[in-house]
Structure formats: structure tokens, C-alpha cells
Write a protein that holds these residues in place. Structure first.
Motif, PDB file in Angstrom:
ATOM      1  N   THR A  17       0.819  -1.212   0.000  1.00  0.00           N
ATOM      2  CA  THR A  17       0.000   0.000   0.000  1.00  0.00           C
ATOM      3  C   THR A  17       0.854   1.265   0.000  1.00  0.00           C
ATOM      4  OG1 THR A  17      -1.739  -1.158   1.207  1.00  0.00           O
ATOM      5  CG2 THR A  17      -1.822   1.239   1.246  1.00  0.00           C
ATOM      6  N   LYS A  57      -4.482   8.288  -6.204  1.00  0.00           N
ATOM      7  CA  LYS A  57      -5.545   7.300  -6.434  1.00  0.00           C
ATOM      8  C   LYS A  57      -5.299   6.044  -5.610  1.00  0.00           C
ATOM      9  CE  LYS A  57      -6.942   8.861 -10.980  1.00  0.00           C
ATOM     10  NZ  LYS A  57      -6.855   8.658 -12.422  1.00  0.00           N
ATOM     11  N   LYS A  58      -4.056   5.594  -5.555  1.00  0.00           N
ATOM     12  CA  LYS A  58      -3.735   4.402  -4.770  1.00  0.00           C
ATOM     13  C   LYS A  58      -4.005   4.643  -3.282  1.00  0.00           C
ATOM     14  CE  LYS A  58      -0.049   1.056  -4.048  1.00  0.00           C
ATOM     15  NZ  LYS A  58       1.317   0.665  -4.352  1.00  0.00           N
ATOM     16  N   GLU A  60      -6.084   6.845  -2.077  1.00  0.00           N
ATOM     17  CA  GLU A  60      -7.531   6.998  -1.930  1.00  0.00           C
ATOM     18  C   GLU A  60      -8.219   5.622  -1.928  1.00  0.00           C
ATOM     19  OE1 GLU A  60     -11.147   9.639  -3.880  1.00  0.00           O
ATOM     20  OE2 GLU A  60      -9.253   9.466  -4.961  1.00  0.00           O
ATOM     21  N   GLN A  61      -7.819   4.741  -2.822  1.00  0.00           N
ATOM     22  CA  GLN A  61      -8.404   3.398  -2.873  1.00  0.00           C
ATOM     23  C   GLN A  61      -8.135   2.620  -1.587  1.00  0.00           C
ATOM     24  OE1 GLN A  61      -6.628   1.928  -6.473  1.00  0.00           O
ATOM     25  NE2 GLN A  61      -8.260   2.743  -7.764  1.00  0.00           N
ATOM     26  N   ALA A  62      -7.002   2.907  -0.956  1.00  0.00           N
ATOM     27  CA  ALA A  62      -6.658   2.233   0.306  1.00  0.00           C
ATOM     28  C   ALA A  62      -7.361   2.865   1.494  1.00  0.00           C
ATOM     29  CB  ALA A  62      -5.147   2.269   0.516  1.00  0.00           C
ATOM     30  N   GLY A  63      -8.097   3.959   1.271  1.00  0.00           N
ATOM     31  CA  GLY A  63      -8.812   4.627   2.358  1.00  0.00           C
ATOM     32  C   GLY A  63      -7.922   5.486   3.238  1.00  0.00           C
ATOM     33  N   GLU A  66      -8.752  11.099   1.236  1.00  0.00           N
ATOM     34  CA  GLU A  66     -10.035  11.279   0.567  1.00  0.00           C
ATOM     35  C   GLU A  66      -9.974  12.526  -0.287  1.00  0.00           C
ATOM     36  OE1 GLU A  66     -13.192  11.826   3.376  1.00  0.00           O
ATOM     37  OE2 GLU A  66     -12.135  13.395   4.448  1.00  0.00           O
ATOM     38  N   ARG A  67     -10.719  12.470  -1.362  1.00  0.00           N
ATOM     39  CA  ARG A  67     -10.799  13.587  -2.301  1.00  0.00           C
ATOM     40  C   ARG A  67     -12.074  14.351  -2.010  1.00  0.00           C
ATOM     41  NH1 ARG A  67     -11.853  13.107  -8.636  1.00  0.00           N
ATOM     42  NH2 ARG A  67     -11.110  15.166  -9.209  1.00  0.00           N
ATOM     43  N   TYR A  79      -7.305  17.154  -1.302  1.00  0.00           N
ATOM     44  CA  TYR A  79      -7.124  15.836  -0.698  1.00  0.00           C
ATOM     45  C   TYR A  79      -6.805  16.016   0.769  1.00  0.00           C
ATOM     46  CZ  TYR A  79      -6.891  14.261  -5.506  1.00  0.00           C
ATOM     47  OH  TYR A  79      -7.194  13.992  -6.817  1.00  0.00           O
TER      48      TYR A  79
END
Length: 105
Positions: A17, A57-58, A60-63, A66-67, A79
Motif C-alpha cells: 500500500t 488514487k492508490k 484513496e483506494q486504500a482509504g 479522501e478527495r 485531498y
């Protein structure tokens, strides 16, 4: 630390991650400055837009980040760290301390 299952090791999952320099430097900016706009991150880090976008993006996808949209016309976002992202504070502090002690200037 146990060596029972290295394919599902927590360290491997964490580095999958966060395991690149840019992700840690992006996180550093959030811990130092709080929420940041894309252009501000790009200016501070000197990253190409594609590299920065991919890392954000990576994360954000991992939580971890946040955008948040702050303008609709034109669309603009900032962000920020999520609660999960803020739990990385001790890790970032430990990296800073280690770097101050052991990494040459």
C-alpha cells in the motif's frame, strides 16, 4: 514477529500500500500542512501530474486519503487524510526520527 505466513504478512500488505518514496512524501505533506490541493502537492514535491495522480488514487483506494470537491465550475478537488490515514502518524514520526539519527544529510 512470526514467520508463519510470509505471503500474507502484515509488513508485505503495508508496503504494498505505502511502499514507495512518493507515497510517504505525499503523506508527509498532509501531516505538515493538512488538506492539500493537487497543484500545491505537485509544486511542493516536483512530481509529474501522472505520478502524483497515480499515487493519490492508490492512497484513496486504500482509504488513507479522501478527495473533496471544493469547486464545481471548474471542477477542483483537495485531498485530506482520512481517520485511517491519521493513524499513520506514529509511523511517520518513527521514519522522521530514524532519518534524523541514521540517514546521512
Amino acid at each position: 514477529m512470526t514467520s508463519q505466513n510470509r505471503t500474507n504478512c502484515p509488513i508485505k500488505r503495508a508496503t504494498d500500500t505505502l511502499g514507495d518514496q512518493w507515497s510517504f512524501l505525499i503523506l508527509r505533506e498532509f501531516f505538515l500542512e493538512g488538506p492539500r490541493r493537487f497543484a500545491d502537492l505537485q509544486d511542493q514535491l516536483g512530481l509529474s501530474p501522472n505520478t502524483l495522480s497515480g499515487r493519490l488514487k492508490k492512497l484513496e483506494q486504500a482509504g488513507i486519503v479522501e478527495r473533496r470537491m471544493y469547486s464545481e465550475h471548474p471542477p477542483r478537488a483537495e485531498y485530506a487524510l482520512t481517520e485511517k490515514g491519521r493513524t499513520l502518524s506514529p509511523v511517520m514520526d518513527a521514519l522522521f526520527d530514524w532519518g534524523m539519527t541514521h540517514a546521512p544529510m
